[in-house]
Write a protein that holds these residues in place. Structure first.
Motif, mmCIF file in Angstrom:
data_model
loop_
_atom_site.group_PDB
_atom_site.id
_atom_site.type_symbol
_atom_site.label_atom_id
_atom_site.label_comp_id
_atom_site.label_asym_id
_atom_site.label_seq_id
_atom_site.Cartn_x
_atom_site.Cartn_y
_atom_site.Cartn_z
ATOM 1 N N UNK A 85 57.395 -32.685 -45.762
ATOM 2 C CA UNK A 85 57.573 -32.288 -44.313
ATOM 3 C C UNK A 85 58.894 -31.429 -44.153
ATOM 4 N N UNK A 86 60.108 -31.610 -44.886
ATOM 5 C CA UNK A 86 61.118 -30.688 -44.954
ATOM 6 C C UNK A 86 60.754 -29.365 -45.578
ATOM 7 N N UNK A 87 60.065 -29.523 -46.779
ATOM 8 C CA UNK A 87 59.809 -28.156 -47.174
ATOM 9 C C UNK A 87 58.959 -27.466 -46.580
ATOM 10 N N UNK A 88 57.898 -28.197 -45.589
ATOM 11 C CA UNK A 88 57.223 -27.459 -44.678
ATOM 12 C C UNK A 88 58.012 -26.734 -43.516
ATOM 13 N N UNK A 89 59.069 -27.334 -43.152
ATOM 14 C CA UNK A 89 59.984 -26.848 -42.080
ATOM 15 C C UNK A 89 60.915 -25.765 -42.647
ATOM 16 N N UNK A 90 61.291 -25.806 -43.991
ATOM 17 C CA UNK A 90 62.145 -24.903 -44.423
ATOM 18 C C UNK A 90 61.350 -23.490 -44.959
ATOM 19 N N UNK A 91 60.306 -23.620 -45.254
ATOM 20 C CA UNK A 91 59.705 -22.448 -45.657
ATOM 21 C C UNK A 91 58.558 -21.939 -44.357
ATOM 22 N N UNK A 92 58.195 -22.760 -43.510
ATOM 23 C CA UNK A 92 57.591 -22.633 -42.192
ATOM 24 C C UNK A 92 56.095 -22.285 -42.689
ATOM 25 N N UNK A 93 55.707 -22.980 -43.660
ATOM 26 C CA UNK A 93 54.181 -22.728 -44.064
ATOM 27 C C UNK A 93 53.359 -23.084 -43.143
ATOM 28 N N UNK A 94 53.714 -24.082 -41.935
ATOM 29 C CA UNK A 94 52.825 -24.380 -40.995
ATOM 30 C C UNK A 94 52.533 -23.176 -40.336
ATOM 31 N N UNK A 95 52.946 -22.020 -40.001
ATOM 32 C CA UNK A 95 52.645 -20.983 -39.242
ATOM 33 C C UNK A 95 51.305 -20.291 -39.815
ATOM 34 N N UNK A 96 51.064 -20.766 -40.885
ATOM 35 C CA UNK A 96 49.872 -20.286 -41.553
ATOM 36 C C UNK A 96 48.415 -20.828 -40.779
ATOM 37 N N UNK A 97 48.799 -21.944 -40.090
ATOM 38 C CA UNK A 97 47.709 -22.584 -39.387
ATOM 39 C C UNK A 97 47.870 -22.403 -37.857
ATOM 40 N N UNK A 98 48.723 -21.981 -37.496
ATOM 41 C CA UNK A 98 48.731 -21.753 -35.906
ATOM 42 C C UNK A 98 48.711 -20.281 -35.325
ATOM 43 N N UNK A 143 48.885 -16.924 -33.465
ATOM 44 C CA UNK A 143 50.002 -16.017 -33.003
ATOM 45 C C UNK A 143 49.870 -15.873 -31.509
ATOM 46 N N UNK A 144 50.850 -16.015 -30.557
ATOM 47 C CA UNK A 144 50.751 -15.893 -29.209
ATOM 48 C C UNK A 144 52.406 -15.963 -28.768
ATOM 49 N N UNK A 145 52.413 -15.734 -27.475
ATOM 50 C CA UNK A 145 53.918 -15.558 -27.168
ATOM 51 C C UNK A 145 54.562 -16.761 -27.282
ATOM 52 N N UNK A 146 53.963 -18.122 -27.077
ATOM 53 C CA UNK A 146 54.793 -19.077 -27.264
ATOM 54 C C UNK A 146 55.066 -19.670 -28.638
ATOM 55 N N UNK A 147 54.011 -19.554 -29.622
ATOM 56 C CA UNK A 147 54.538 -19.620 -31.010
ATOM 57 C C UNK A 147 55.399 -18.738 -31.599
ATOM 58 N N UNK A 148 55.226 -17.564 -31.049
ATOM 59 C CA UNK A 148 56.328 -16.499 -31.714
ATOM 60 C C UNK A 148 57.649 -16.852 -31.262
ATOM 61 N N UNK A 149 57.836 -17.344 -30.036
ATOM 62 C CA UNK A 149 59.314 -17.244 -29.397
ATOM 63 C C UNK A 149 59.768 -18.497 -29.293
ATOM 64 N N UNK A 150 58.890 -19.708 -29.586
ATOM 65 C CA UNK A 150 59.541 -21.088 -29.556
ATOM 66 C C UNK A 150 59.435 -21.692 -30.771
ATOM 67 N N UNK A 151 59.535 -20.772 -32.032
ATOM 68 C CA UNK A 151 59.073 -21.327 -33.282
ATOM 69 C C UNK A 151 60.302 -22.280 -33.944
ATOM 70 N N UNK A 152 61.492 -21.894 -33.476
ATOM 71 C CA UNK A 152 62.699 -22.796 -33.999
ATOM 72 C C UNK A 152 62.517 -24.224 -33.501
ATOM 73 N N UNK A 153 61.834 -24.252 -32.168
ATOM 74 C CA UNK A 153 61.762 -25.675 -31.758
ATOM 75 C C UNK A 153 60.537 -26.523 -32.480
#
Length: 281
Positions: free
Chosen positions: A160-173, A175-185
């Protein structure tokens, strides 16, 4: 190309992630409320027990149970049909087994919700955990088995920590206004889950090393351990906020998750959108 024969799995997936989001929202919300009133943060079982005693508690528990059973069903179907394209090599098989185990764990939490609905449980998370760990330790090589489980759990935390660091979860989300602008949360939520799972695994390992089943447990023990550190109350509060953000991450997955074998070719992932924006810049 999407596999139309498996489209029935989509509503199961969405319901499952929504149920998981609800559980983390309940645990983090009740824990933050308890901290605000000078009490200790709550584990999953205790939080669900408090829900059961609240107005509309039984209705809420039914929703939680159905959501968790849906998540179990989704993970088992996902693993069986390899909907996320992990493959059939050793790495892929390990990932799919992990999905199945995760599903069964959440199914057990759904069973706990049903037990609370039907009034068949009166013991807390910590006492049940210690009881079953004591049974495990009494087996031949029980401590070794627990140690292996602890290593696997800590490995999940590192994942999970590696997933957060690399943000690899973005491959399965999507793209829209929310995911782009609130990704840090979302990133903070995934990291918080990693820390909590890592602590739980570490406490399991300590229990095996010291032959002390009371040392291990779930979120309640993780909160307790954090509370004993310097600035413990601050750390516990930060963890609760982080788990609330992980609830948000699960809710976002419920709405915007991309399943590779069910993907609409016109849907762009968050990772692809970020890359496109970086290339354009």
């Amino acid at each position: 190309m999407a596999d139309d024969k498996l489209n029935w799995a989509m509503p199961v997936m969405r319901t499952g992630y929504a149920g998981r989001a609800l559980v983390y929202a309940i645990v983090s919300g009740i824990s933050l409320f308890a901290i605000w009133h000078g009490e200790e943060a709550k584990g999953t079982s205790e939080a669900l027990s408090m829900v059961e005693r609240s107005p509309f508690g039984l209705t809420a528990l039914w929703v939680v149970a159905l959501g968790l059973f849906a998540y179990m069903g989704w993970r088992l179907v996902d693993a069986a049909f390899d909907l996320e394209d992990h493959g059939s090599d050793a790495k892929g098989i390990f990932a799919r087994l992990g999905q199945a185990v995760t599903g069964m764990i959440h199914g057990a939490l759904g069973g706990l919700a049903l037990l609370l609905i039907f009034g068949s449980t009166d013991s807390g998370e910590g006492s049940k955990t210690a009881f079953y760990l004591a049974k495990l330790m009494s087996w031949p090589f029980g401590e070794i088995i627990l140690g292996i489980v602890a290593v696997i759990t800590m490995g999940a935390g590192v994942y999970y920590l590696h997933k957060a660091w690399t943000q690899s979860y973005r491959q399965k989300l999507q793209a829209n206004h929310f995911t782009l602008h609130w990704n840090r949360l979302l990133q903070a939520g995934v990291a918080a889950q990693g820390v909590s799972v890592l602590i739980i695994g570490g406490l399991m390992g300590l229990a095996a090393w010291q032959h002390d089943p009371q040392a291990a447990g779930g979120l309640d023990k993780a909160f307790g351990w954090l509370g004993q550190q310097i600035y413990g109350q601050v750390l516990v509060t930060a963890m609760c906020v982080g788990l609330a953000l992980f609830a948000l991450f699960m809710a976002v997955n419920a709405v915007y998750r991309i399943i590779p074998r069910l993907k609409d070719p016109d849907v762009m992932s968050l990772a692809a959108k970020v890359k496109q924006m970086a290339d354009g810049a």
